[in-house]
Design a protein around this motif. Structure first.
Motif, mmCIF file in Angstrom:
data_model
loop_
_atom_site.group_PDB
_atom_site.id
_atom_site.type_symbol
_atom_site.label_atom_id
_atom_site.label_comp_id
_atom_site.label_asym_id
_atom_site.label_seq_id
_atom_site.Cartn_x
_atom_site.Cartn_y
_atom_site.Cartn_z
ATOM 1 N N VAL A 147 -37.638 17.080 18.171
ATOM 2 C CA VAL A 147 -37.355 16.003 19.126
ATOM 3 C C VAL A 147 -38.515 15.835 20.094
ATOM 4 O O VAL A 147 -38.916 14.723 20.440
ATOM 5 C CB VAL A 147 -36.048 16.316 19.883
ATOM 6 C CG1 VAL A 147 -35.836 15.304 21.016
ATOM 7 C CG2 VAL A 147 -34.854 16.302 18.940
ATOM 8 N N TYR A 172 -40.768 12.720 21.393
ATOM 9 C CA TYR A 172 -40.708 12.403 22.822
ATOM 10 C C TYR A 172 -41.363 13.544 23.609
ATOM 11 O O TYR A 172 -40.690 14.473 24.058
ATOM 12 C CB TYR A 172 -39.251 12.203 23.274
ATOM 13 C CG TYR A 172 -38.667 10.902 22.798
ATOM 14 C CD1 TYR A 172 -38.727 9.757 23.603
ATOM 15 C CD2 TYR A 172 -38.092 10.803 21.542
ATOM 16 C CE1 TYR A 172 -38.208 8.552 23.165
ATOM 17 C CE2 TYR A 172 -37.572 9.584 21.091
ATOM 18 C CZ TYR A 172 -37.637 8.463 21.901
ATOM 19 O OH TYR A 172 -37.132 7.272 21.458
ATOM 20 N N LEU A 186 -31.073 10.378 17.776
ATOM 21 C CA LEU A 186 -31.433 11.771 18.046
ATOM 22 C C LEU A 186 -30.279 12.519 18.699
ATOM 23 O O LEU A 186 -30.072 13.704 18.448
ATOM 24 C CB LEU A 186 -32.676 11.819 18.924
ATOM 25 C CG LEU A 186 -33.996 11.483 18.224
ATOM 26 C CD1 LEU A 186 -35.164 11.564 19.198
ATOM 27 C CD2 LEU A 186 -34.235 12.436 17.042
ATOM 28 N N LEU A 223 -33.444 10.067 25.419
ATOM 29 C CA LEU A 223 -33.411 10.034 23.961
ATOM 30 C C LEU A 223 -32.578 8.872 23.436
ATOM 31 O O LEU A 223 -31.587 8.467 24.044
ATOM 32 C CB LEU A 223 -32.853 11.353 23.420
ATOM 33 C CG LEU A 223 -33.633 12.625 23.763
ATOM 34 C CD1 LEU A 223 -32.953 13.837 23.165
ATOM 35 C CD2 LEU A 223 -35.076 12.525 23.284
#
Length: 637
Positions: free
Chosen positions: A115, A119, A20, A16
């Motif tokens: 998130v 991703y 984030l 990440l």
């Protein structure tokens, strides 16, 4: 340790970006949970949170079909749990219970999903392990195994961990406490020992009731109000971790003649277990197999213990524990018996006035024993390594080790381990030698890979030290890696010989059965399946110069080195587990029927689901064979 650092060190969150990480940090809430508290239980509706451990210890539990809660994994500082339901929407597949007081960062599931949208690899990480059809079939069949309460209680001592039975928090004192103050603690808390700890919780020593009597009360001129705990304690006591299995602790305490065992998580004291605690959970059979093997005084006792292994295999398998765990426990028992047999033979040689020469030596076991993948009826595969003593001492060495080797082989046969058909045993001079002799032997195998030499190497390369100087075994492993590095064409020849045969499944998924002989109408789960997995994974491990010996450990290491994708490795692992499960169950059934264990089965006697499992497993093995052939056919030589 902060949340950001936890996440940066943990897969899959380590991919990440900074913004984030900061968003997760702001949203996280710190929650505290007391010791021995269920944060959630198996099949509970999801709490809606991801838990990341700031400090403490959490055990992951599942309920077996008999209703007994079993510990299957641990989560420590920096690790997380409770993630899978966030992405699947299903109830928890296992419970989470604190071993000691624990603090967790708690992150709302909606933020985790947000998130994951940016991703997708985050979600893939948690869901990919359920994609294997072999794994699902295997789980379905294993869960269908039935067992009764007696069977579970027989197996329970093998699978219970110290965290489940230890007294926590343990009764502690400071080094400055007086003997009288220690005695008062023992009396008030109704315990038989007190741990002496520093202010930070690290362990200094232990004081038992016997210490108080022997070092204070029974001695004249000793003032219990003046003598301190630091003076009367036993310093630096042996300890184990909370995730240690009871069967391991039983053997450990027996070997060290201990009655009180401190339990440490790292350097932190988290509990204590007494011999009495273990005895409360210890079945007669567990005591016989694990405790008495180390204390056996003769071969007849060891043979009696050896004869009970099939019963232990049945109880463990019926408990629906994973096949790797069952193999690990059975191998642990076999290793204990083999080591004790070795010790008894050595004692007998000394009683006859034959002392070993003053040289370093190492007794090895190989094959399935070396890989800790032993089932019910393993044969002997063993050898000796010696240091490079001068030729002038050869007669002295042979005078002891030739009769000693014969004695070991005969004793193991008497205990219940059949002779190796290929004579891979210490009484064969080919399986004894100095390091330089092994060096020459291995160089010959590698550079002149005739079929017999390749077969020898397939057994030999899975070796572990069983007795003597283990550093010689490491020296030997370095020699193996050096020679294969110098001529990697050997791996091509190994592949060509080992993979000449295909798995016993033909067109349209039909099983290919033996057409004649003792096993007409059957197929071999070993020679048709598991041996190919073992051989293929060994080849990759040798190429990578891995020190791991077990098939599963090698497979895990190969994933870390990006030789196999995690999904591929899981598929191979599931196939190996499934084939081993079917083989072990078949061996147990044969033993119960008064017959010799065998890896041959008639697949048409299996249920339809089991036949599907067998086909899927063989197909996974076939794909591994093809991948191995493609890889090593390109090896330059």
């Amino acid at each position: 340790m902060g949340l950001i650092r936890h996440l940066r060190d943990s897969e899959p969150f380590n991919i990440l970006p900074d913004h984030l990480f900061e968003e997760l940090r702001k949203a996280a809430v710190l929650k505290k949970f007391p010791a021995n508290t269920h944060i959630f239980k198996q099949n509970d509706y999801p709490t809606g949170y991801l838990y990341i451990i700031k400090d403490g210890l959490v055990e992951i539990t599942v309920m077996n079909p008999g209703g007994v809660e079993m510990v299957v994994d641990y989560r420590k500082e920096g690790q997380f749990f409770g993630a899978t339901p966030i992405f699947t929407g299903e109830p928890y597949t296992g419970g989470a219970r604190t071993v000691r007081a624990t603090e967790c960062f708690v992150i709302n599931a909606d933020l985790v999903k947000k998130v994951e949208e940016e991703y997708p690899r985050i979600g893939e990480y948690f869901t990919r392990i359920v994609l294997s059809r072999v794994r699902n079939l295997y789980s379905e069949i294993v869960t269908d195994q039935t067992q009764d309460a007696i069977t579970q209680m027989e197996a329970y001592p093998f699978k219970k961990r110290l965290s489940e039975i230890m007294a926590t928090p343990p009764v502690c004192c400071t080094p400055q406490n007086t003997a009288r103050e220690v005695a008062r603690k023992i009396s008030e808390k109704r315990v038989s020992s007190v741990l002496v700890c520093e202010k930070d919780g690290s362990l200094m020593g232990i004081i038992t009731e016997r210490d108080l009597v022997g070092k204070v009360l029974s001695l004249p001129n000793v003032d219990p109000d003046a003598i301190t705990a630091a003076t009367i304690m036993t310093p630096q006591p042996h300890s184990l971790s909370p995730d240690t299995y009871m069967y391991e602790a039983m053997a450990y305490m027996s070997a060290h003649r201990m009655r009180h065992l401190p339990i440490l998580d790292g350097k932190q004291v988290v509990g204590i277990v007494t011999l009495r605690d273990l005895m409360r959970f210890r079945s007669q059979k567990a005591m016989l197999l694990v405790g008495n093997a180390r204390q056996a005084k003769d071969l007849a006792t060891l043979a009696a213990i050896r004869s009970e292994i099939a019963t232990v295999g049945r109880t463990l398998l019926s408990e629906t524990r994973s096949t790797p765990e069952v193999m690990e426990i059975l191998s642990y028992i076999h290793h204990t018996i083999i080591r004790r047999t070795f010790d008894l033979c050595l004692e007998e040689m000394k009683q006859q006035g034959k002392e070993p020469p003053a040289i370093r030596y190492c007794f090895l076991i190989m094959g399935s024993g070396g890989r800790r993948e032993m089932l019910l009826d393993p044969d002997q595969d063993n050898g000796f390594i010696f240091e490079n003593y001068p030729d002038a001492r050869q007669e002295e060495v042979d005078a002891f080790f030739v009769p000693f080797s014969e004695k070991i082989v005969d004793a193991l046969a008497e205990v219940g381990y059949p002779l190796c058909h290929g004579k891979v045993m210490v009484n064969n001079p080919l399986w004894r030698g100095r390091l330089w002799e092994w060096d020459e032997r291995i160089e010959d195998w590698v550079n002149e890979p005739e079929p017999q030499k390749v077969r020898y190497s397939s057994i030999f390369f899975d070796f572990v030290p069983m007795a003597g100087d283990g550093t010689l075994a490491q020296d030997l492993r370095d020699i193996v890696h050096r020679h294969i590095r110098s001529f990697q064409g050997f791996l091509y020849h190994m592949m060509s010989l080992d993979l000449r045969y295909k798995v016993p499944i033909g067109l349209l998924g039909r099983f290919v059965l033996e057409k004649s002989g003792e096993h007409k109408g059957e197929l071999s789960l070993k020679h048709g399946g598991t041996v190919y997995i073992v051989d293929c994974i060994r080849m990759f491990a040798l190429e990578q110069e891995l020190s791991e010996v077990t098939t599963f450990a090698r497979l895990e290491a190969l994933v870390k080195r990006n030789v196999f994708a995690p999904e591929t490795a899981e598929h191979i692992r599931a196939a190996f587990e499934a084939l081993t499960f079917l083989r072990l169950r078949n061996e147990i059934a044969l033993v119960q029927a008064g017959r010799k264990p065998s890896h041959h089965i008639n697949p048409h006697n299996l249920s339809k689901t089991e036949q599907d499992l067998l086909r899927e497993s063989f197909q996974a093995v076939g794909k591994l064979q093809d991948a191995t052939k493609r890889h090593f056919a390109k090896t330059p030589f």
